[in-house]
Scaffold this motif. Structure first.
Motif, short mmCIF file in Angstrom:
data_model
loop_
_atom_site.label_atom_id
_atom_site.label_comp_id
_atom_site.label_asym_id
_atom_site.label_seq_id
_atom_site.Cartn_x
_atom_site.Cartn_y
_atom_site.Cartn_z
N ILE A 173 30.24 45.42 -4.80
CA ILE A 173 30.64 46.53 -3.94
C ILE A 173 32.15 46.70 -4.05
O ILE A 173 32.89 45.72 -3.98
N VAL A 174 32.59 47.94 -4.18
CA VAL A 174 34.02 48.25 -4.20
C VAL A 174 34.30 49.22 -3.06
O VAL A 174 33.66 50.27 -2.95
N ASP A 175 35.26 48.86 -2.21
CA ASP A 175 35.72 49.75 -1.15
C ASP A 175 37.04 50.36 -1.62
O ASP A 175 38.06 49.67 -1.67
N CYS A 176 37.01 51.63 -1.97
CA CYS A 176 38.19 52.30 -2.51
C CYS A 176 39.15 52.77 -1.42
O CYS A 176 40.24 53.25 -1.74
N ILE A 177 38.76 52.65 -0.15
CA ILE A 177 39.58 53.14 0.95
C ILE A 177 40.21 51.98 1.73
O ILE A 177 41.40 52.00 2.01
N GLY A 178 39.42 51.01 2.11
CA GLY A 178 39.94 49.84 2.81
C GLY A 178 40.35 50.12 4.25
O GLY A 178 41.44 49.77 4.67
N SER A 179 39.47 50.73 5.01
CA SER A 179 39.75 51.03 6.42
C SER A 179 38.93 50.12 7.33
O SER A 179 37.70 50.12 7.26
N GLN A 180 39.63 49.37 8.18
CA GLN A 180 38.94 48.47 9.11
C GLN A 180 38.03 49.26 10.05
O GLN A 180 36.98 48.77 10.45
N GLU A 181 38.39 50.45 10.38
CA GLU A 181 37.62 51.26 11.33
C GLU A 181 36.52 52.07 10.65
O GLU A 181 35.43 52.22 11.20
N ARG A 182 36.75 52.57 9.43
CA ARG A 182 35.84 53.56 8.85
C ARG A 182 34.99 53.07 7.69
O ARG A 182 33.86 53.51 7.53
N THR A 183 35.51 52.21 6.83
CA THR A 183 34.73 51.82 5.66
C THR A 183 34.18 50.40 5.72
O THR A 183 33.05 50.16 5.30
N MET A 191 40.27 47.67 -1.82
CA MET A 191 41.61 48.11 -2.20
C MET A 191 42.56 47.85 -1.03
O MET A 191 42.27 48.23 0.11
N LEU A 192 43.66 47.20 -1.33
CA LEU A 192 44.65 46.85 -0.30
C LEU A 192 45.78 47.86 -0.27
O LEU A 192 46.05 48.51 -1.26
N PRO A 193 46.44 47.96 0.86
CA PRO A 193 46.22 47.19 2.08
C PRO A 193 45.06 47.75 2.89
O PRO A 193 44.72 48.93 2.78
N VAL A 194 44.47 46.91 3.74
CA VAL A 194 43.44 47.36 4.67
C VAL A 194 44.15 48.14 5.78
O VAL A 194 45.16 47.69 6.31
N ILE A 195 43.61 49.29 6.08
CA ILE A 195 44.18 50.12 7.14
C ILE A 195 43.61 49.63 8.47
O ILE A 195 42.43 49.79 8.74
N MET A 199 46.94 42.63 4.60
CA MET A 199 46.67 42.28 3.21
C MET A 199 45.48 41.31 3.10
O MET A 199 45.24 40.74 2.05
N ASP A 200 44.73 41.14 4.18
CA ASP A 200 43.59 40.22 4.19
C ASP A 200 42.31 40.96 4.54
O ASP A 200 42.04 41.24 5.70
N LYS A 226 31.42 37.20 -0.82
CA LYS A 226 32.76 36.94 -1.36
C LYS A 226 33.58 38.22 -1.22
O LYS A 226 33.20 39.25 -1.78
N VAL A 227 34.68 38.14 -0.50
CA VAL A 227 35.54 39.31 -0.27
C VAL A 227 36.88 39.06 -0.94
O VAL A 227 37.50 38.02 -0.74
N SER A 228 37.32 40.03 -1.72
CA SER A 228 38.61 39.94 -2.39
C SER A 228 39.40 41.22 -2.14
O SER A 228 38.84 42.32 -2.21
N GLY A 229 40.67 41.05 -1.87
CA GLY A 229 41.56 42.20 -1.81
C GLY A 229 42.09 42.49 -3.20
O GLY A 229 42.33 41.58 -3.99
N VAL A 230 42.25 43.76 -3.51
CA VAL A 230 42.73 44.17 -4.83
C VAL A 230 44.05 44.88 -4.66
O VAL A 230 44.13 45.92 -4.00
#
Length: 174
Positions: free
Chosen positions: A95-105, A122-126, A140-141, A153-157
Motif C-alpha cells: 500500500i502506498v499513501d501518496c498524501i500522508g494525512s493523519q486525518e484523511r488518508t 509519503m512524508l511528512p505526515v500532515i 516525520m513518523d 510494516k509502516v515506512s515513511g518515504v
C-alpha cells in the motif's frame, strides 16, 4: 517497498511480485500517477487506486486495473471486498499513501492494511491541515499516526533528496 525495478529493464522481465495487489491511495496525485506508470512499466498487474471519480478513466489509461472513490463512505469495504476472490492474505500486501494525512488518508488505510501488509507513506505526515487561522503541523513518523494492525510494516518515504541519485538527477552529466 523493496520492489525490484532493474534498469535497463531486461527483455521479457516479470517482477517476482507481479500478481500482488498494490493499493495506491491518492493515485491522481503526481506521486500516484508516477507510481502507477512505473509499476505498469515493470509488469505489476494488480494496481488499484483511489481518487475522485473525475480521474478514474485517466488512471486506468495509465495502468490502474481498478480505481475507487476515496470519498465514498464504503471505500474501505469496497476495497476489501474487491480482493476476496484472491487467495493471498493480506488483501493488499503493498500500500502506498501518496498524501500522508493523519486525518484523511491514514485512518481508512489502517483499516485496509492487515498483518503482512507493507505501507509506504509519503512524508511528512500532515497532522493538522493549514487554515486561514492556523499553521499546518507535520510529523516525520508515519508509524505512530494511527493504530496499525499487528504485523503491518509502516515506512515513511522522504523524497527531498532525489537529486542526489544520479539515475534521476537532472544535473548528472553522464
Amino acid at each position: 517497498m523493496k520492489l525490484p525495478t532493474p534498469w535497463p529493464k531486461p527483455e521479457g522481465y516479470e517482477p517476482p511480485r507481479a500478481n500482488d495487489r498494490i493499493l495506491i491511495w491518492g493515485a491522481a496525485s503526481s506521486v500516484g500517477q508516477l507510481i502507477i506508470q512505473v509499476l505498469k512499466y515493470y509488469g505489476y498487474k494488480h494496481i488499484v487506486g483511489t481518487a475522485s471519480p473525475a480521474h478514474h478513466a485517466y488512471l486506468k489509461k495509465l495502468g490502474a486495473a481498478e480505481v475507487y472513490d476515496y470519498r465514498s463512505p464504503t471505500v474501505v469495504d469496497d476495497l476489501l471486498k474487491s480482493a476476496q476472490g484472491g487467495k493471498e492474505a493480506p488483501a493488499f500486501p503493498l500500500i502506498v499513501d501518496c498524501i500522508g494525512s493523519q486525518e484523511r488518508t491514514l485512518p481508512p488505510i489502517s483499516k485496509i492494511a492487515q498483518s503482512g501488509s507493507t505501507v509506504a507513506v509519503m512524508l511528512p505526515v500532515i497532522l493538522k491541515h493549514a487554515s486561514n487561522d492556523t499553521a499546518p503541523e507535520y510529523s516525520m513518523d508515519a508509524s505512530t499516526s494511527v493504530a496499525w494492525a499487528t504485523g503491518v510494516k509502516v515506512s515513511g518515504v522522504r523524497t527531498h533528496f532525489y537529486w542526489k541519485v544520479s539515475f534521476v538527477s537532472a544535473t548528472d552529466s553522464n
